[in-house]
Design a protein around this motif. Structure first.
Motif, PDB file in Angstrom:
ATOM      1  N   SER A 118       6.906   8.198  -5.571  1.00 52.86           N
ATOM      2  CA  SER A 118       6.978   8.984  -6.803  1.00 52.86           C
ATOM      3  C   SER A 118       8.382   9.536  -6.968  1.00 52.86           C
ATOM      4  O   SER A 118       9.130   9.690  -5.990  1.00 52.86           O
ATOM      5  N   ALA A 119       8.751   9.847  -8.187  1.00 62.75           N
ATOM      6  CA  ALA A 119      10.067  10.401  -8.481  1.00 62.75           C
ATOM      7  C   ALA A 119      10.181  11.805  -7.904  1.00 62.75           C
ATOM      8  O   ALA A 119       9.303  12.648  -8.102  1.00 62.75           O
ATOM      9  N   GLY A 120      11.248  12.055  -7.178  1.00 64.27           N
ATOM     10  CA  GLY A 120      11.479  13.371  -6.605  1.00 64.27           C
ATOM     11  C   GLY A 120      10.668  13.667  -5.373  1.00 64.27           C
ATOM     12  O   GLY A 120      10.698  14.789  -4.859  1.00 64.27           O
ATOM     13  N   GLY A 121       9.928  12.692  -4.872  1.00 63.31           N
ATOM     14  CA  GLY A 121       9.118  12.920  -3.678  1.00 63.31           C
ATOM     15  C   GLY A 121       9.281  11.802  -2.667  1.00 63.31           C
ATOM     16  O   GLY A 121      10.317  11.676  -2.022  1.00 63.31           O
ATOM     17  N   TYR A 122       8.273  10.977  -2.549  1.00 62.88           N
ATOM     18  CA  TYR A 122       8.232   9.884  -1.578  1.00 62.88           C
ATOM     19  C   TYR A 122       9.019   8.706  -2.138  1.00 62.88           C
ATOM     20  O   TYR A 122       8.619   8.087  -3.115  1.00 62.88           O
ATOM     21  N   ARG A 123      10.160   8.372  -1.508  1.00 68.24           N
ATOM     22  CA  ARG A 123      11.038   7.311  -2.006  1.00 68.24           C
ATOM     23  C   ARG A 123      10.687   5.972  -1.372  1.00 68.24           C
ATOM     24  O   ARG A 123      10.077   5.909  -0.303  1.00 68.24           O
ATOM     25  N   ILE A 145       5.595  13.519   0.422  1.00 68.41           N
ATOM     26  CA  ILE A 145       4.587  13.619  -0.632  1.00 68.41           C
ATOM     27  C   ILE A 145       4.350  15.085  -0.997  1.00 68.41           C
ATOM     28  O   ILE A 145       4.201  15.432  -2.171  1.00 68.41           O
ATOM     29  N   THR A 146       4.340  15.958   0.004  1.00 68.32           N
ATOM     30  CA  THR A 146       4.121  17.377  -0.249  1.00 68.32           C
ATOM     31  C   THR A 146       5.241  17.979  -1.081  1.00 68.32           C
ATOM     32  O   THR A 146       5.020  18.880  -1.892  1.00 68.32           O
ATOM     33  N   SER A 147       6.473  17.480  -0.877  1.00 68.72           N
ATOM     34  CA  SER A 147       7.616  18.012  -1.623  1.00 68.72           C
ATOM     35  C   SER A 147       7.602  17.600  -3.092  1.00 68.72           C
ATOM     36  O   SER A 147       8.324  18.168  -3.903  1.00 68.72           O
ATOM     37  N   SER A 148       6.789  16.619  -3.439  1.00 72.25           N
ATOM     38  CA  SER A 148       6.710  16.163  -4.823  1.00 72.25           C
ATOM     39  C   SER A 148       5.923  17.156  -5.664  1.00 72.25           C
ATOM     40  O   SER A 148       4.955  17.765  -5.207  1.00 72.25           O
ATOM     41  N   ASP A 149       6.306  17.314  -6.909  1.00 71.85           N
ATOM     42  CA  ASP A 149       5.595  18.207  -7.817  1.00 71.85           C
ATOM     43  C   ASP A 149       4.188  17.712  -8.108  1.00 71.85           C
ATOM     44  O   ASP A 149       3.318  18.479  -8.527  1.00 71.85           O
ATOM     45  N   GLU A 150       3.955  16.393  -7.871  1.00 73.94           N
ATOM     46  CA  GLU A 150       2.648  15.821  -8.172  1.00 73.94           C
ATOM     47  C   GLU A 150       1.689  15.931  -6.994  1.00 73.94           C
ATOM     48  O   GLU A 150       0.519  15.580  -7.101  1.00 73.94           O
ATOM     49  N   ALA A 151       2.180  16.420  -5.847  1.00 74.98           N
ATOM     50  CA  ALA A 151       1.350  16.461  -4.644  1.00 74.98           C
ATOM     51  C   ALA A 151       0.333  17.587  -4.741  1.00 74.98           C
ATOM     52  O   ALA A 151       0.625  18.692  -5.169  1.00 74.98           O
ATOM     53  N   VAL A 152      -0.887  17.295  -4.321  1.00 73.45           N
ATOM     54  CA  VAL A 152      -1.937  18.296  -4.262  1.00 73.45           C
ATOM     55  C   VAL A 152      -2.603  18.200  -2.897  1.00 73.45           C
ATOM     56  O   VAL A 152      -3.350  17.262  -2.610  1.00 73.45           O
ATOM     57  N   SER A 160       0.819  -1.209   0.000  1.00 77.18           N
ATOM     58  CA  SER A 160       0.000   0.000   0.000  1.00 77.18           C
ATOM     59  C   SER A 160       0.857   1.264   0.000  1.00 77.18           C
ATOM     60  O   SER A 160       0.550   2.234  -0.704  1.00 77.18           O
ATOM     61  N   GLU A 161       1.938   1.267   0.783  1.00 76.82           N
ATOM     62  CA  GLU A 161       2.815   2.435   0.829  1.00 76.82           C
ATOM     63  C   GLU A 161       3.535   2.653  -0.497  1.00 76.82           C
ATOM     64  O   GLU A 161       3.751   3.792  -0.909  1.00 76.82           O
ATOM     65  N   LEU A 162       3.921   1.585  -1.151  1.00 77.40           N
ATOM     66  CA  LEU A 162       4.645   1.718  -2.419  1.00 77.40           C
ATOM     67  C   LEU A 162       3.794   2.378  -3.499  1.00 77.40           C
ATOM     68  O   LEU A 162       4.330   2.929  -4.463  1.00 77.40           O
ATOM     69  N   ASP A 163       2.469   2.348  -3.334  1.00 78.28           N
ATOM     70  CA  ASP A 163       1.600   3.031  -4.299  1.00 78.28           C
ATOM     71  C   ASP A 163       1.799   4.539  -4.263  1.00 78.28           C
ATOM     72  O   ASP A 163       1.479   5.236  -5.239  1.00 78.28           O
ATOM     73  N   ASN A 164       2.300   5.070  -3.141  1.00 85.09           N
ATOM     74  CA  ASN A 164       2.499   6.515  -3.006  1.00 85.09           C
ATOM     75  C   ASN A 164       3.891   6.969  -3.432  1.00 85.09           C
ATOM     76  O   ASN A 164       4.185   8.173  -3.413  1.00 85.09           O
TER      77      ASN A 164
END
Length: 359
Positions: free
Chosen positions: A40-45, A137-144, A34-38
């Motif tokens: 993203s590149a440049g954000g949540y590793r 997640i917030t630091s990612s460009d895809e975060a809203v 479940s965590e791996l679904d979040n």
């Protein structure tokens, strides 16, 4: 406690360990997926996802406590039944009720350990892990708006915070002031705010609108002092799920919600669940006793564990359904959370008494 009682408690704890060794890796794998679904590149590793899962591991252990108690009790007592040691105890005059009391002693030790783990280890670790995940997640460009919106009310004043950034910094603040007849008096929007040690806020980049006698006044301000509605509680706590709170945090947050005229049912249920879970854990241990002494054609451990797993799963799902229904229909949180565990405990006690009478 007698020698046989200590021996039985030790074997039940061995069963707890075996059940935990089976369930924890299984559910931890599900949590990791479940965590791996979040990620993203440049954000949540993925390394952060693994760290979050490890930080929430104590919480998973606590949530599985009743399930572990049931399966562990079946394993611990079942091994004694297979080796004929329980038969020897019964031949020596030890009743099923006394054996059940010894198992409950192990359950009391288990629930006390889990309660301490919940209050002082699981809650802080889970909150730290969730905050780390939210920040990534917030630091990612895809975060809203990864952290959600916060609302509070004080009299005719309503405030909204879009999100909470690093160092407890609120972002996207809106403040509404109303007259007693619900007409809007003023509206404040600030890009962010600085929170001082005494709890006072300095709003930055402020747009201030006021209405009087049908006329609107608009002012642009670099900063504005505001006595915050949120000053009595740490903002980071408001962004976290209710199941991550300790009893102390839940009590303080419920007081805050009542003071700001907000609904408290979700957090009241979370608070009472912390008292209902130990009752359910003890009930599950008592249910393990009938599984041990029931007369079966197949005395193997596998069938007992399979039935125990089904009973544990149905109990867990049923309890969650009742809690969610209570939240949906605004039922009494005390009854919603404590009545099902007490009912299961009563049924388990009746089964133990019945087996003791028929033995």
């Amino acid at each position: 406690m007698s020698l046989w009682g200590r021996y039985l408690v030790r074997n039940v704890f061995v069963g707890f360990g075996a059940a935990a060794a089976l369930l924890i890796p299984l559910f931890t794998t599900f949590d990791l997926i479940s965590e791996l679904d979040n990620v993203s590149a440049g954000g949540y590793r993925w390394t952060q996802a693994v760290a979050v899962v490890l930080m929430t591991l104590p919480r998973r252990l606590i949530d599985l406590g009743p399930f572990i108690a049931l399966l562990g009790g079946i394993v611990g007592l079942g091994q004694l039944a297979v080796s004929q040691e329980l038969t020897a105890l019964r031949a020596a005059g030890v009743s099923i009720v006394r054996i059940a009391l010894a198992a409950v002693t192990a359950g009391v030790l288990l629930t006390a350990s889990l309660a301490a783990l919940d209050e002082w280890v699981a809650s802080p670790l889970q909150q730290r892990g969730l905050q780390m995940r939210n920040a990534a997640i917030t630091s990612s460009d895809e975060a809203v708006n990864a952290k959600g919106t916060l609302w509070a009310r004080r009299g005719n004043e309503i405030a909204r915070i879009d999100s909470v950034a690093a160092h407890n910094r609120p972002m996207g603040i809106e403040i509404f002031h109303y007259n007693p007849d619900n007409t809007l008096v003023s509206y404040i929007h600030a890009d962010n705010a600085s929170v001082s040690q005494d709890g006072s806020w300095t709003l930055n980049q402020v747009n201030f609108k006021q209405w009087s006698n049908g006329e609107e006044t608009v002012r642009e301000l670099d900063s504005l002092q505001w006595t915050s509605i949120f000053s009595s509680i740490h903002l980071k706590e408001l962004t976290l799920p209710s199941d991550s709170f300790s009893i102390k945090q839940l009590s303080r947050y419920i007081h805050f919600l009542k003071a700001t005229d907000q609904p408290v049912d979700q957090y009241s249920i979370a608070l009472w669940q912390k008292f209902g879970r130990p009752i359910l854990t003890l009930a599950m241990i008592l249910l393990a006793v009938p599984f041990t002494f029931v007369q079966q054609r197949d005395p193997g451990m596998g069938s007992r564990l399979a039935v125990g797993a089904v009973v544990g799963l149905l109990t867990y799902v049923g309890n969650q359904i009742i809690v969610n229904l209570g939240l949906l229909f605004a039922l009494n949180p005390l009854l919603t959370t404590l009545l099902p565990p007490l009912f299961i405990l009563g049924a388990a006690l009746m089964l133990v008494y019945r087996f003791d009478r028929n033995a």
